[in-house]
Scaffold this motif. Sequence first.
Motif, mmCIF file in Angstrom:
data_model
loop_
_atom_site.group_PDB
_atom_site.id
_atom_site.type_symbol
_atom_site.label_atom_id
_atom_site.label_comp_id
_atom_site.label_asym_id
_atom_site.label_seq_id
_atom_site.Cartn_x
_atom_site.Cartn_y
_atom_site.Cartn_z
ATOM 1 N N SER A 156 -11.644 -16.609 109.754
ATOM 2 C CA SER A 156 -11.995 -17.960 109.394
ATOM 3 C C SER A 156 -10.877 -18.995 109.754
ATOM 4 O O SER A 156 -11.069 -20.142 109.952
ATOM 5 C CB SER A 156 -11.902 -18.045 107.663
ATOM 6 N N SER A 157 -9.657 -18.614 110.547
ATOM 7 C CA SER A 157 -8.913 -19.430 110.915
ATOM 8 C C SER A 157 -8.174 -18.638 112.297
ATOM 9 O O SER A 157 -7.673 -17.509 112.118
ATOM 10 C CB SER A 157 -7.872 -19.828 109.818
ATOM 11 N N ALA A 158 -8.300 -19.316 113.322
ATOM 12 C CA ALA A 158 -7.616 -18.776 114.621
ATOM 13 C C ALA A 158 -6.223 -18.383 114.319
ATOM 14 O O ALA A 158 -5.333 -19.073 113.717
ATOM 15 C CB ALA A 158 -7.423 -19.566 115.813
ATOM 16 N N GLY A 159 -5.705 -17.107 114.646
ATOM 17 C CA GLY A 159 -4.422 -16.489 114.583
ATOM 18 C C GLY A 159 -4.304 -15.780 113.363
ATOM 19 O O GLY A 159 -3.348 -14.976 113.533
ATOM 20 N N ILE A 160 -5.419 -15.597 112.537
ATOM 21 C CA ILE A 160 -5.194 -14.607 111.374
ATOM 22 C C ILE A 160 -5.187 -13.482 111.670
ATOM 23 O O ILE A 160 -4.562 -12.304 111.578
ATOM 24 C CB ILE A 160 -6.180 -15.139 110.299
ATOM 25 N N GLY A 161 -6.395 -12.976 112.821
ATOM 26 C CA GLY A 161 -6.419 -11.582 112.989
ATOM 27 C C GLY A 161 -5.364 -11.219 114.111
ATOM 28 O O GLY A 161 -4.687 -9.955 114.183
ATOM 29 N N ASN B 74 -6.342 -3.535 115.133
ATOM 30 C CA ASN B 74 -5.668 -3.362 113.725
ATOM 31 C C ASN B 74 -6.267 -2.253 113.076
ATOM 32 O O ASN B 74 -5.564 -1.519 112.328
ATOM 33 C CB ASN B 74 -5.301 -4.676 113.206
ATOM 34 N N ALA B 75 -7.571 -2.677 112.929
ATOM 35 C CA ALA B 75 -8.227 -1.593 112.031
ATOM 36 C C ALA B 75 -8.351 -0.203 112.533
ATOM 37 O O ALA B 75 -8.068 0.863 111.754
ATOM 38 C CB ALA B 75 -9.593 -2.074 111.597
ATOM 39 N N LEU B 76 -8.553 -0.090 113.674
ATOM 40 C CA LEU B 76 -8.304 1.087 114.466
ATOM 41 C C LEU B 76 -6.754 1.915 114.078
ATOM 42 O O LEU B 76 -6.800 3.070 113.800
ATOM 43 C CB LEU B 76 -8.756 1.436 115.644
ATOM 44 N N ASN B 77 -6.028 1.106 114.353
ATOM 45 C CA ASN B 77 -4.488 1.553 114.209
ATOM 46 C C ASN B 77 -4.289 1.942 112.810
ATOM 47 O O ASN B 77 -3.478 3.010 112.660
ATOM 48 C CB ASN B 77 -3.852 0.332 114.606
ATOM 49 N N ALA B 78 -4.756 1.413 111.810
ATOM 50 C CA ALA B 78 -4.707 1.765 110.479
ATOM 51 C C ALA B 78 -5.430 2.936 110.194
ATOM 52 O O ALA B 78 -4.349 3.692 109.664
ATOM 53 C CB ALA B 78 -5.317 0.400 109.581
ATOM 54 N N TYR B 79 -6.442 3.203 110.611
ATOM 55 C CA TYR B 79 -7.078 4.363 110.595
ATOM 56 C C TYR B 79 -6.702 5.540 111.165
ATOM 57 O O TYR B 79 -6.422 6.797 110.547
ATOM 58 C CB TYR B 79 -8.749 4.422 111.071
ATOM 59 N N VAL B 80 -5.976 5.309 112.312
ATOM 60 C CA VAL B 80 -5.321 6.555 113.154
ATOM 61 C C VAL B 80 -4.047 6.772 112.381
ATOM 62 O O VAL B 80 -3.732 7.991 112.094
ATOM 63 C CB VAL B 80 -4.857 6.268 114.605
ATOM 64 N N ALA B 81 -3.462 5.759 111.666
ATOM 65 C CA ALA B 81 -1.990 5.987 111.069
ATOM 66 C C ALA B 81 -2.286 6.899 109.772
ATOM 67 O O ALA B 81 -1.699 7.743 109.464
ATOM 68 C CB ALA B 81 -1.453 4.663 110.568
ATOM 69 N N GLN B 82 -3.437 6.739 109.240
ATOM 70 C CA GLN B 82 -3.990 7.272 108.074
ATOM 71 C C GLN B 82 -4.277 8.736 108.339
ATOM 72 O O GLN B 82 -3.742 9.730 107.633
ATOM 73 C CB GLN B 82 -5.107 6.628 107.179
ATOM 74 N N GLN B 83 -4.955 8.729 109.354
ATOM 75 C CA GLN B 83 -5.287 10.141 109.674
ATOM 76 C C GLN B 83 -4.042 11.189 109.772
ATOM 77 O O GLN B 83 -3.770 12.273 109.748
ATOM 78 C CB GLN B 83 -6.240 10.286 110.936
ATOM 79 N N ASP C 25 -8.677 -13.070 118.383
ATOM 80 C CA ASP C 25 -8.830 -12.528 116.887
ATOM 81 C C ASP C 25 -9.697 -11.306 116.541
ATOM 82 O O ASP C 25 -9.222 -10.633 115.701
ATOM 83 C CB ASP C 25 -8.833 -13.695 115.982
ATOM 84 N N THR C 26 -10.963 -11.723 117.075
ATOM 85 C CA THR C 26 -11.846 -10.581 116.473
ATOM 86 C C THR C 26 -11.433 -9.259 117.095
ATOM 87 O O THR C 26 -11.513 -8.257 116.712
ATOM 88 C CB THR C 26 -13.264 -11.248 117.188
ATOM 89 N N GLN C 27 -11.040 -9.201 118.666
ATOM 90 C CA GLN C 27 -10.437 -8.073 118.994
ATOM 91 C C GLN C 27 -9.316 -7.264 118.637
ATOM 92 O O GLN C 27 -9.092 -6.311 118.320
ATOM 93 C CB GLN C 27 -10.310 -8.326 120.595
ATOM 94 N N MET C 28 -8.355 -8.164 118.160
ATOM 95 C CA MET C 28 -7.078 -7.834 117.601
ATOM 96 C C MET C 28 -7.498 -7.285 116.154
ATOM 97 O O MET C 28 -6.720 -6.213 115.666
ATOM 98 C CB MET C 28 -6.040 -8.812 117.431
ATOM 99 N N ALA C 29 -8.433 -8.025 115.508
ATOM 100 C CA ALA C 29 -8.795 -7.562 114.033
ATOM 101 C C ALA C 29 -9.172 -5.958 114.276
ATOM 102 O O ALA C 29 -8.828 -5.148 113.205
ATOM 103 C CB ALA C 29 -9.673 -8.356 113.501
ATOM 104 N N GLY C 30 -10.166 -5.849 115.327
ATOM 105 C CA GLY C 30 -10.679 -4.411 115.310
ATOM 106 C C GLY C 30 -9.424 -3.427 115.609
ATOM 107 O O GLY C 30 -9.570 -2.228 115.171
#
Length: 489
Positions: free
Chosen positions: A5-10, A471-480, A464-469
């Motif tokens: 919703s706002s540039a920079g959040i991702g 970040n989500a992948l990074n969080a998943y890998v870290a969880q695994q 932002d869209t790319q960075m959000a993706g």
Amino acid sequence: MATISSAGIGSGLQVESIITQLVALEKNPLKTLTAKATLVQNQISAIGTIHSEFSALADAAKAMMSPTAWSARTASSSNTAAATVTATATANATSISLDVDSLAKPQSVTSPTLPAGGLVGAGTLVLRTGSWAAGVFTPGGASSDITITAEATDTVASLAAKINSANSGVVATAFNDGTSDRLLLQSKVTGTSSGFRLQVTTDADSVATDNAGLSRLSFDPAAGAFGMATAGLPVQYGSNANARINGMAVTSQTNTLTNNIPGVTIVLSATTTTNYGLVNEALAPVTVAVREDVTPAVKSVQAFVTAYNTLAASLADGTKYDSATKTAAIFQGDSTVVGMQNVLRNMLGSISAGSAYQRLADVGIQRQLDGSLTLDTTKLSTAANNGTELQKLFTANNSNPLTDGFAKKFYALATGVLATGGLVTNKANALQKVLNNNGTEQTRVNDRAAAVEARLRKQYTALDTQMAGLNALNAYVAQQVTTWNKSTA
């Protein structure tokens, strides 16, 4: 996936600050353009002022070119109680002796006394205008009989109203002396030809000359001494004004002399001759003088100097450089405006041919170091009283712009610079074009900055869209990894 919703959040970057600064860089040329626009707007306003001042100079010069500016006359009378005088521009300067022998008068008569509020008697009155001479009435050339019918119910007042409504050139007045009524008749204008006769053609008592009934109001001395012609009643016959100008007799139907001296009007109001026409006649002449009036001419020159100084001050203020503050005026170094200054100054130093005076300085108009003019009123007044020489200095037409009179020169200059294609008009048009182009350029800069902002927001939104993706992948890998580490412990 959540929506950005706002540039920079991702990405976590200060995207808004980055975009604002980059857009500000794109808009940076607006500072220069805005400053330039302000300067040009000030220049346009100043040119408008200069336009008005050139127009005022043209008006002042044109006024000096009018013959009426140089042909004023002043007239005087040594005895204004007896005669007043006015003169037009066509009058020649002169001095005359005037004797007022008699004034022009209207004819006036009065009726015998009648009972207050009483009836005048029925019948018919016939009024005719003309002139009286030695008791003989001569009708006027364009005169016609005016019939007034008196009814049995008419009083002096109602009969007077009927006479007045006839518009015969005679004014009727109902007069009451405190006990009785009288009918007063007086011609509207003065002079021997303004006389009148009032005849009773029919009377209720069948006798129009018996001084009874309506015949009491008759005035016809040739028919007998009855009515208003009764002996003892005041009668004033119309008379002309008689006067002598330099001893020569003149006469007038009115108390205004207009055709004796071209351009001079004399109004008579009292006699100056005692015992006119008698052996013991005594004269007390009035001196009537007509002189040239230089006041309008001097004022027109003063108005020209004022108009010139106002314009010169505006040009000087617009082109000066303040060395103390190191500040240049809005037209400093501008070739067009500086050129106007030079043309004005050169014209001041030029000459005019055809007069005893050649330069403005000869009549007290001096240019100062600051470009303004000063006026020596004593020297100017001396020149103004030197016949037509001052007029020639300003209005001489030599068919040569170099030697024409100064009013002609400055009028031609002022109207020229204001005309289509003239210096002032061209300068105003050029400045307006610069201002219009400046506005176009500002619009272009703003449009370009808006396009840059839109592009940056699009790019950072994609980031932002790319960075959000990621970040989500990074969080998943870290969880695994955490889960795997726990299972192998």
